[in-house]
Design a protein around this motif. Structure first.
Motif, short mmCIF file in Angstrom:
data_model
loop_
_atom_site.label_atom_id
_atom_site.label_comp_id
_atom_site.label_asym_id
_atom_site.label_seq_id
_atom_site.Cartn_x
_atom_site.Cartn_y
_atom_site.Cartn_z
N GLY A 51 5.68 -91.96 24.35
CA GLY A 51 6.54 -92.50 23.31
C GLY A 51 6.80 -91.55 22.16
O GLY A 51 7.08 -91.98 21.05
N SER B 250 9.32 -89.55 22.13
CA SER B 250 10.78 -89.46 22.02
C SER B 250 11.37 -90.70 22.65
O SER B 250 10.70 -91.40 23.42
CB SER B 250 11.31 -88.21 22.74
N LEU B 251 12.62 -90.99 22.31
CA LEU B 251 13.26 -92.19 22.86
C LEU B 251 13.68 -91.99 24.31
O LEU B 251 13.76 -92.95 25.07
CB LEU B 251 14.48 -92.56 22.01
N SER C 260 14.97 -98.56 21.89
CA SER C 260 13.79 -99.29 21.43
C SER C 260 13.71 -99.18 19.92
O SER C 260 13.23 -98.17 19.40
CB SER C 260 12.52 -98.72 22.08
N LEU D 67 10.23 -98.34 18.47
CA LEU D 67 9.84 -96.97 18.76
C LEU D 67 10.63 -96.01 17.87
O LEU D 67 10.08 -95.03 17.36
CB LEU D 67 10.08 -96.64 20.23
N ALA D 68 11.90 -96.30 17.66
CA ALA D 68 12.71 -95.47 16.77
C ALA D 68 12.13 -95.47 15.36
O ALA D 68 12.09 -94.43 14.68
CB ALA D 68 14.16 -95.97 16.76
#
Length: 296
Positions: free
Chosen positions: A128, A130-131, A136, A139-140
């Protein structure tokens, strides 16, 4: 340190606040209600009245602190159909705190999650980062936080497992128990071999404190004690305590929780333990369930 904590009266925050105070830190808790303010005062914290939507107030409180732990999230709207609005509010809060702390090398921690991070295998802190084309929002927001290291903020993301358990928990585990009680069956999806990671509330709080004090800028940490407990094991314990049958069920049995409960989402905290010396000492999920407090 003088530490601003958002979500300070919530499930995680209510353990983080005494952990910080016990280690000699001064805590200022963000409170949007009288009940939250009263709880914070009783815990020995100072109160800053406001909410995630009061960005000016959040900015001034962050600027006056030696560090910030951001635990607040609009779960009330996230789980009633507007997850995007909840993550948008979260992003604005992160941006606001980041601007207030830029260039200061002060610590800024946020809470994130491991659920669904690496489905079907043990997720690590390296996942996780990077996207990778996946949309998400949370996550961003986590990546936005770690990127603040480039702006002179000692930022860290503490990922929590789907169940942060303990006495008084009203989260996923309590919801699963409630569904089993209401429907008269303790269910699992498929063969129930899919796994959830877990951690005790007090162990998670200690990791937030250690990260505040020592985590390197831009670090991602895992608050994981149990790498993966099979959902069927959880269902069997619940069934025994409630004296209801244990059986496979259709996903609809769990309503909105089905999409989460069907995931195989184990996770590891090996890198976190090596980095910060964090070792869980409180009961694991199985032992905590066996204590019976979820069934009162």
């Amino acid at each position: 340190m003088r530490v601003l904590v958002t979500g300070a009266s919530g499930w995680i925050g209510s353990a983080v606040v005494p952990e910080l105070i016990g280690a000699g830190h001064e805590v200022v808790g963000l409170a949007r209600s009288d009940a939250s303010a009263t709880a914070l005062t009783a815990a020995g914290a100072q109160v800053h009245r406001g909410s995630l939507d009061d960005l000016d107030g959040l900015r001034s409180a962050a600027a006056a602190s030696d560090g910030v732990i951001h635990l607040a999230f609009k779960h009330d709207i996230a789980f009633t159909g507007d997850f995007q609005a909840a993550t948008d509010a979260d992003r604005r809060a992160i941006e606001t705190v980041g601007d207030a702390l830029a260039g200061s090398d002060r610590p800024f921690l946020i809470a994130s999650g491991t659920l669904g991070l690496a489905v079907g295998r043990v997720a690590t802190e390296e996942d996780g980062q990077s996207l990778d084309g996946v949309v998400s929002p949370r996550l961003a927001n986590a990546l936005l936080t770690t990127a603040l290291a480039d702006r002179g903020v000692r930022s860290s993301v503490v990922r929590l497992p789907p169940t942060v358990h303990g006495e008084g928990d009203n989260g996923f585990m309590a919801t699963i128990v409630g569904i089993a009680r209401e429907r008269g069956v303790s269910g699992y999806i498929g063969d129930g071999s899919n796994r959830w990671a877990a951690v005790h509330q007090i162990d998670a709080a200690r990791l937030f404190r250690l990260a505040l004090e020592n985590a390197p800028a831009g670090s991602t940490l895992h608050a994981i004690a149990d790498e993966g407990v099979p959902i069927r094991t959880i269902a069997e314990i619940i069934g025994r305590h409630l004296d209801v049958p244990v059986a496979p069920v259709a996903p609809e049995h769990f309503a909105w929780l089905a999409g989460f409960l069907g995931l195989d989402s184990p996770a590891s905290a090996a890198r976190t333990s090596a980095l910060l010396g964090w070792q869980p000492t409180h009961p694991g999920l199985v032992d905590d369930l066996e204590k019976g407090h979820y069934f009162g």
